[in-house]
Design an enzyme around this catalytic site. Structure first.
Site, PDB file in Angstrom:
ATOM      1  CG  HIS A   2      30.710 -22.774  14.646  1.00 42.62           C
ATOM      2  ND1 HIS A   2      31.429 -21.803  13.971  1.00 42.62           N
ATOM      3  CD2 HIS A   2      29.431 -22.345  14.666  1.00 42.62           C
ATOM      4  CE1 HIS A   2      30.620 -20.827  13.625  1.00 42.62           C
ATOM      5  NE2 HIS A   2      29.395 -21.122  14.047  1.00 42.62           N
ATOM      6  CB  CYS A  62      19.034 -32.250  10.742  1.00 48.30           C
ATOM      7  SG  CYS A  62      19.106 -32.110  12.533  1.00 48.30           S
TER       8      CYS A  62
END
Length: 791
Positions: free
Chosen positions: A412, A730
């Site tokens: 993250h 992506c």
């Protein structure tokens, strides 16, 4: 026999000056054995002469010369391929019988000298170019621990010879200007210490250059885990003059590497009652410090040593000693280290980690260990924490840089930092020391996130005076590409900033950013308290910003893909979220949208999309369904969307995230319900390889370029195109690995969505690949695929 012509020498026949004969490690072990009063496990070493004899008798020199001709060590793919061929060529040759017999005989004699038949030994590589005062090659070749038996020892010696051509050894030799065929290798065969604790020590502080103390690092088990950075060792600081212990930092250790009784080594769990114990007694610490003083005095320079404590008698042994190169050279040239100052030109490394998002900044550290303290974080501080989560985004946006203990290039913190354009270093714990325990709160540091290093203090870069000159501005040109280059985006406030980039639209807009930045509350909680419109209005406003900034280019928004643990962090989430043992593979994505427990919340997301398209008139908005496990789920979700007024049509596309193997295997059936796919290469790679990318223990296996992943991607493109569906990707792989980008384009991918900082690079890279592909088709002389990519 003269030393230079001997094939094998015992440690007490070797001296420090014999580097050309037996390499740095073996000659240093001989010096310690012969001239320094410290305990060293006894042994012998094959010589450089024996190495050259093996290579000459087998014709290896000519074979290797041919293999390495034209090698560019900065081309990692070529370096890896050539070195593998060289090592295989060495392993394919049989060692001359007379050399085999000599090694076997010496091994038998070693057993007689120490009073053990078939003793366990360590076989250590010792190159003639290592451990020099101005160039350390330590760790570039291989070591084999806890081996026994003459036949096995001979085999390990040959493996040491082959390790002279590991990728890293060849790279460093090239950069240091050493000829690969001039370097030779000795193999030190040394009695094995059954280490219950082991580690390293230095007679200089390697971070600051302070030589008043001796630094000792120690951990349970064999020392390889300390050297490799697998565990965080204890740190002991000993005054060099008095041998008094100045400081002790005892770190918890949950795993260790130990020898197996029948040979080889294994990783085991440290018993709970030992995990927080001090690894050395105070007496052992002082014994090691005394050894370090003797060795430094004898060598006349700062020293870097490895040690072990034998479990059988608790005796301390010195396993290796080499000159410390950096501060030996720096302090000799510049004198003693300067006193600390606020602005400095000295580069004192505090921690190292993975360079997740490039950039160089300096500022004040704010260490946050508990999410409840996020609100204390101030604009422009450097965030140091264990790991970030989606609800940390508001603090991350204020940060000048981010440093974390854990995580890899796709965690993250990495993804968000790259998108925000914030320098970020992750995984410091895996590189030696955890940032949260090593960087004190409130100090000034300099972050070099391009190379993954945190320096103490604010480093002032010397600036050369530039002559005055006329500046001519030129517009940057980006050639058109057949492959569309989209951009990933989460934070709506950055849309205006990045709109000027030469992208073809937004290929992935992450809805989660809007939740954590603007809404903060669980959707079911807002429904319960009678405020569902807050979800619709806030989502619609965030989406509007992006669509308006990018218009008329398309924007594809991914519906919410929080995991239950992340939803629970939103206000009111505790009431509605389960405690899942593996949230990553649990209640997320499509499985939520049709679930009676969550369907009303998903309908609010659909209403927000419809508001943007119909009320705001932004028809460039499309959507994407994440983590859809089977075709039935896809059918259910698209029906709910249609019931909410979101039916697929000419100006409204529904994409599916292809991130689960079932999406690939059943693409012919998914085609019925979607307009195209966006490959989520992070999750897809993890699920194809069964590998947690954020687990330091197995992260080295995780690689989007793996053949299984590439076969899956090519298969998806072929099946999707048959039904007129488009395919995008992506993940970050296309912008990180040029060869992966080339594979995607040659496989016919329609588009690639990358982070903002790599849009320009990827655009130009795609153009080059497309032009090269057209040239290859025209001439018929392009490179052929060497792997079968069809499954």
């Amino acid at each position: 026999m003269e030393k230079e012509k001997a094939f094998l020498l015992w440690f007490d026949q070797l001296e420090r000056k014999d580097v050309a004969i037996a390499g740095g490690k073996s000659s240093s072990l001989g010096e310690l054995t012969s001239h320094v009063d410290v305990p060293v496990p006894y042994g012998f070493a094959t010589t450089a002469c024996a190495y050259r004899y093996f290579f000459e008798k087998t014709g290896l020199y000519e074979k290797i010369k041919t293999l390495i001709a034209g090698l560019d060590v900065d081309n990692s793919a070529q370096l890896r391929e050539v070195c593998a061929k060289v090592r295989q060529a060495i392993m394919d040759e049989e060692m001359p019988q007379d050399l085999q017999d000599l090694i076997a005989q010496a091994y038998e004699e070693l057993g007689e000298k120490v009073g053990q038949a078939d003793p366990f030994v360590a076989v250590r590589s010792s190159a003639t170019a290592e451990d020099l005062p101005d160039a350390s090659f330590a760790g570039q070749q291989d070591t084999y621990l806890n081996v026994k038996g003459a036949e096995t020892i001979v085999a390990k010696v040959k493996e040491c010879y082959a390790s002279c051509f590991t990728d890293r050894a060849v790279y460093y030799r090239e950069k240091q200007g050493f000829d690969h065929l001039d370097v030779a290798l000795s193999a030190a065969v040394q009695m094995m210490v059954f280490s219950k604790a082991a580690g390293v020590m230095f007679t200089v502080n390697v971070a600051t250059g302070d030589d008043k103390n001796i630094l000792i690092e120690g951990a349970w088990g064999l020392g390889e885990y300390v050297v490799q950075g697998t565990v965080t060792p204890d740190n002991y600081t000993v005054n060099k003059a008095t041998c008094e212990i100045v400081e002790k930092n005892v770190n918890a250790q949950d795993i260790k590497l130990i020898r197996k009784a029948d040979g080889d080594c294994e990783e085991v769990v440290v018993p709970l009652d030992e995990q927080n114990e001090q690894k050395l007694t105070d007496e052992q610490i002082k014994q090691l410090a005394e050894c370090a003083k003797k060795i430094e005095a004898h060598y006349g320079c700062y020293m870097d040593m490895e040690w072990g404590v034998d479990e059988r008698d608790n005796k301390v042994y010195i396993l290796q000693a080499r000159p410390e190169t950096v501060w030996s050279r720096r302090n000799k040239e510049n004198g003693a280290p300067k006193e600390e100052k606020k602005v400095t030109t000295d580069r004192k490394v505090i921690v190292k980690g993975l360079p997740a998002s490039p950039g160089n900044v300096a500022g004040r550290v704010h260490v946050i260990l508990d999410p409840s303290h996020i609100d204390e974080f101030k604009e422009g501080e450097i965030l140091v924490t264990e790991m970030t989560a989606p609800d940390w985004v508001p603090a991350m946006k204020k940060a000048k840089a981010i440093v974390t203990d854990s995580g890899g290039m796709t965690c993250h913190a990495s993804i968000v930092s790259r998108e925000l354009g914030i320098p970020c270093i992750v995984g410091t714990k895996s590189r030696g020391e955890a940032a949260t325990t090593t960087i004190p709160d409130g100090i000034d540091v300099t972050i070099d996130a391009t190379h993954g290093v945190v320096y103490e203090g604010i480093i002032e870069e010397p600036k050369a005076e530039q002559p005055a000159q006329q500046v001519v501005a030129a517009a940057e040109y980006f050639p058109p590409t057949g492959t569309k280059i989209y951009m990933n985006l989460g934070d709506p406030e950055l849309a205006e900033k990045y709109a000027a980039l030469p992208c073809d639209g937004i290929g992935l807009m992450r809805e989660e950013f809007i939740w954590t930045t603007y809404i903060h509350e669980h959707p079911l909680y807002l429904i319960k308290i009678g405020q569902p419109e807050k979800v619709v209005d806030q989502l619609a406003e965030g989406i509007r910003q992006v669509c308006q900034a990018m218009a008329p280019r398309p924007v594809t928004m991914r519906f919410s893909d929080f995991k239950s643990s992340e939803y629970r962090d939103l206000k009111g989430g505790d009431e509605f979220e389960p405690n899942e043992p593996s949230a990553l593979l649990g209640w997320r994505g499509a499985s939520r949208y049709y679930d009676p427990k969550y369907i009303e919340a998903f309908k609010l997301e659909c209403m927000a999309v419809r508001k943007v398209r119909e009320e705001f008139g932004l028809k460039n908005l499309n959507v994407m369904i994440p983590f859809c496990r089977n075709v039935e789920e896809c059918e259910k979700v698209t029906k709910i969307m249609a019931d909410c007024g979101l039916s697929r049509g000419k100006d409204f596309k529904v994409w599916l995230m292809a991130e689960i193997p079932s999406n690939i295997i059943l693409a012919d059936q998914f085609n019925k319900f979607v307009d195209g796919y966006s490959i989520g290469s992070n999750d897809l790679t993890m699920l194809v390889l069964g590998c947690d990318r954020d687990n330091d223990t197995v992260s080295h296996i995780y690689d989007e370029r793996n053949l299984a992943v590439r076969r899956a991607i090519r298969h998806l493109i072929e099946v999707a195109h048959k039904d007129g569906k488009t395919v995008s990707i992506c993940g970050q792989a296309p912008s990180v690995y040029p060869e992966f980008c080339e594979f995607l384009i040659k496989s016919g991918i329609d588009s690639m969505s990358v982070n903002p900082d790599t849009v320009k690079f990827t655009k130009k890279l795609a153009a080059q690949i497309e032009q090269r592909t057209m040239m290859d088709a025209l001439t018929g002389k392009g490179r052929q695929e060497v792997e079968d990519l069809n499954w």
